[in-house]
Design a protein around this motif. Sequence first.
Motif, PDB file in Angstrom:
ATOM      1  N   ALA A 106       0.831  -1.210   0.000  1.00 32.55           N
ATOM      2  CA  ALA A 106       0.000   0.000   0.000  1.00 32.55           C
ATOM      3  C   ALA A 106       0.867   1.263   0.000  1.00 32.55           C
ATOM      4  N   ILE A 107       1.933   1.240   0.794  1.00 35.65           N
ATOM      5  CA  ILE A 107       2.831   2.397   0.838  1.00 35.65           C
ATOM      6  C   ILE A 107       3.528   2.582  -0.503  1.00 35.65           C
ATOM      7  N   GLU A 108       4.007   1.506  -1.081  1.00 34.94           N
ATOM      8  CA  GLU A 108       4.700   1.583  -2.380  1.00 34.94           C
ATOM      9  C   GLU A 108       3.785   2.164  -3.451  1.00 34.94           C
ATOM     10  N   LEU A 109       2.535   1.753  -3.457  1.00 33.97           N
ATOM     11  CA  LEU A 109       1.598   2.206  -4.488  1.00 33.97           C
ATOM     12  C   LEU A 109       1.085   3.621  -4.267  1.00 33.97           C
ATOM     13  N   ASP A 113       6.431   8.530  -2.719  1.00 34.77           N
ATOM     14  CA  ASP A 113       7.108   9.818  -2.895  1.00 34.77           C
ATOM     15  C   ASP A 113       7.534  10.405  -1.548  1.00 34.77           C
ATOM     16  N   TYR A 114       6.884   9.978  -0.464  1.00 36.72           N
ATOM     17  CA  TYR A 114       7.143  10.533   0.850  1.00 36.72           C
ATOM     18  C   TYR A 114       7.776   9.532   1.824  1.00 36.72           C
ATOM     19  N   ILE A 115       7.422   8.262   1.697  1.00 34.76           N
ATOM     20  CA  ILE A 115       7.962   7.225   2.578  1.00 34.76           C
ATOM     21  C   ILE A 115       8.959   6.396   1.785  1.00 34.76           C
ATOM     22  N   LYS A 116      10.205   6.408   2.237  1.00 30.43           N
ATOM     23  CA  LYS A 116      11.276   5.731   1.507  1.00 30.43           C
ATOM     24  C   LYS A 116      11.567   4.332   2.029  1.00 30.43           C
ATOM     25  N   GLU A 117      11.219   4.051   3.288  1.00 31.96           N
ATOM     26  CA  GLU A 117      11.517   2.733   3.848  1.00 31.96           C
ATOM     27  C   GLU A 117      10.576   2.441   5.015  1.00 31.96           C
ATOM     28  N   VAL A 118      10.183   1.173   5.110  1.00 30.25           N
ATOM     29  CA  VAL A 118       9.402   0.675   6.232  1.00 30.25           C
ATOM     30  C   VAL A 118      10.255  -0.388   6.902  1.00 30.25           C
ATOM     31  N   LYS A 119      10.419  -0.274   8.213  1.00 30.10           N
ATOM     32  CA  LYS A 119      11.271  -1.259   8.886  1.00 30.10           C
ATOM     33  C   LYS A 119      10.791  -1.493  10.308  1.00 30.10           C
ATOM     34  N   ASP A 120      11.350  -2.530  10.924  1.00 32.29           N
ATOM     35  CA  ASP A 120      11.060  -2.880  12.317  1.00 32.29           C
ATOM     36  C   ASP A 120       9.564  -3.081  12.566  1.00 32.29           C
ATOM     37  N   LYS A 126      -3.776  -8.017  20.801  1.00 32.36           N
ATOM     38  CA  LYS A 126      -4.164  -7.611  22.147  1.00 32.36           C
ATOM     39  C   LYS A 126      -5.683  -7.667  22.223  1.00 32.36           C
ATOM     40  N   HIS A 127      -6.164  -8.666  22.933  1.00 28.87           N
ATOM     41  CA  HIS A 127      -7.596  -8.908  23.073  1.00 28.87           C
ATOM     42  C   HIS A 127      -8.220  -9.085  21.690  1.00 28.87           C
ATOM     43  N   THR A 128      -9.041  -8.157  21.268  1.00 29.90           N
ATOM     44  CA  THR A 128      -9.687  -8.277  19.954  1.00 29.90           C
ATOM     45  C   THR A 128      -9.081  -7.314  18.941  1.00 29.90           C
ATOM     46  N   LYS A 129      -7.844  -6.927  19.161  1.00 33.86           N
ATOM     47  CA  LYS A 129      -7.222  -5.939  18.290  1.00 33.86           C
ATOM     48  C   LYS A 129      -5.880  -6.435  17.769  1.00 33.86           C
ATOM     49  N   LEU A 130      -5.666  -6.242  16.489  1.00 40.59           N
ATOM     50  CA  LEU A 130      -4.366  -6.505  15.873  1.00 40.59           C
ATOM     51  C   LEU A 130      -3.608  -5.187  15.906  1.00 40.59           C
ATOM     52  N   MET A 131      -2.487  -5.167  16.605  1.00 45.32           N
ATOM     53  CA  MET A 131      -1.681  -3.953  16.733  1.00 45.32           C
ATOM     54  C   MET A 131      -0.448  -4.064  15.845  1.00 45.32           C
ATOM     55  N   VAL A 132      -0.203  -3.030  15.085  1.00 51.13           N
ATOM     56  CA  VAL A 132       0.956  -2.989  14.207  1.00 51.13           C
ATOM     57  C   VAL A 132       1.753  -1.738  14.545  1.00 51.13           C
ATOM     58  N   GLN A 133       3.035  -1.917  14.743  1.00 51.88           N
ATOM     59  CA  GLN A 133       3.925  -0.793  15.019  1.00 51.88           C
ATOM     60  C   GLN A 133       5.139  -0.946  14.126  1.00 51.88           C
ATOM     61  N   PHE A 134       5.574   0.159  13.517  1.00 50.89           N
ATOM     62  CA  PHE A 134       6.759   0.113  12.673  1.00 50.89           C
ATOM     63  C   PHE A 134       7.365   1.499  12.554  1.00 50.89           C
ATOM     64  N   ASN A 135       8.545   1.539  11.996  1.00 50.45           N
ATOM     65  CA  ASN A 135       9.237   2.804  11.752  1.00 50.45           C
ATOM     66  C   ASN A 135       9.266   3.053  10.259  1.00 50.45           C
ATOM     67  N   ILE A 136       9.159   4.317   9.914  1.00 50.76           N
ATOM     68  CA  ILE A 136       9.272   4.706   8.511  1.00 50.76           C
ATOM     69  C   ILE A 136      10.377   5.743   8.364  1.00 50.76           C
ATOM     70  N   ASN A 137      11.061   5.663   7.253  1.00 51.50           N
ATOM     71  CA  ASN A 137      11.986   6.719   6.867  1.00 51.50           C
ATOM     72  C   ASN A 137      11.273   7.542   5.809  1.00 51.50           C
ATOM     73  N   THR A 138      11.034   8.798   6.139  1.00 57.54           N
ATOM     74  CA  THR A 138      10.355   9.689   5.207  1.00 57.54           C
ATOM     75  C   THR A 138      11.390  10.544   4.485  1.00 57.54           C
TER      76      THR A 138
END
Length: 152
Positions: A106-109, A113-120, A126-138
């Motif tokens: 989704a980011i690539e598409l 132009d603004y986000i150059k890398e997704v990492k970590d 957690k209970h009924t929630k899918l939690m996603v955490q990551f770092n971006i290089n803008t």
Amino acid sequence: MQGGESVSNSILPFSEPIALETKEVKEAKEWAWDFKNNEFLLKNGKMYLVYRDEAIKIWLWKLLKTEKYEEIIYSWNYGTELMDLIGQGYSYGYIKAEVERYIKEAIELNLSDYIKEVKDIDIDFKHTKLMVQFNINTIYNKGVNFEYGIHI
């Protein structure tokens, strides 16, 4: 040499320097958003703009929140298919791999132009929630932290 012939400085025959095209990107700006309450943030009763990384975080949140192919106002490339993973009985490893792939795709598409890398990327339930955490290089900073949760 015969008259009119010239010698090229290149070691490759018939090659000339190629001018690389650079795409001018406008500064990221967006109306401030309250992710917790799912509404605009206000100062003195009025909406206000945020810039650069804060604007990119809002764009990213909206991108991940939008289900692909659901809204006719968006192109078929906009959004993710995260909801397709819900209730299917997939293994944690499969869900983790697909969530990571959906996010990066989704980011690539849409925001490359603004986000150059997704990492970590860290994915947790957690209970009924899918939690996603990551770092971006803008284009502005490296290591910008981003968190997103989806009810499953």
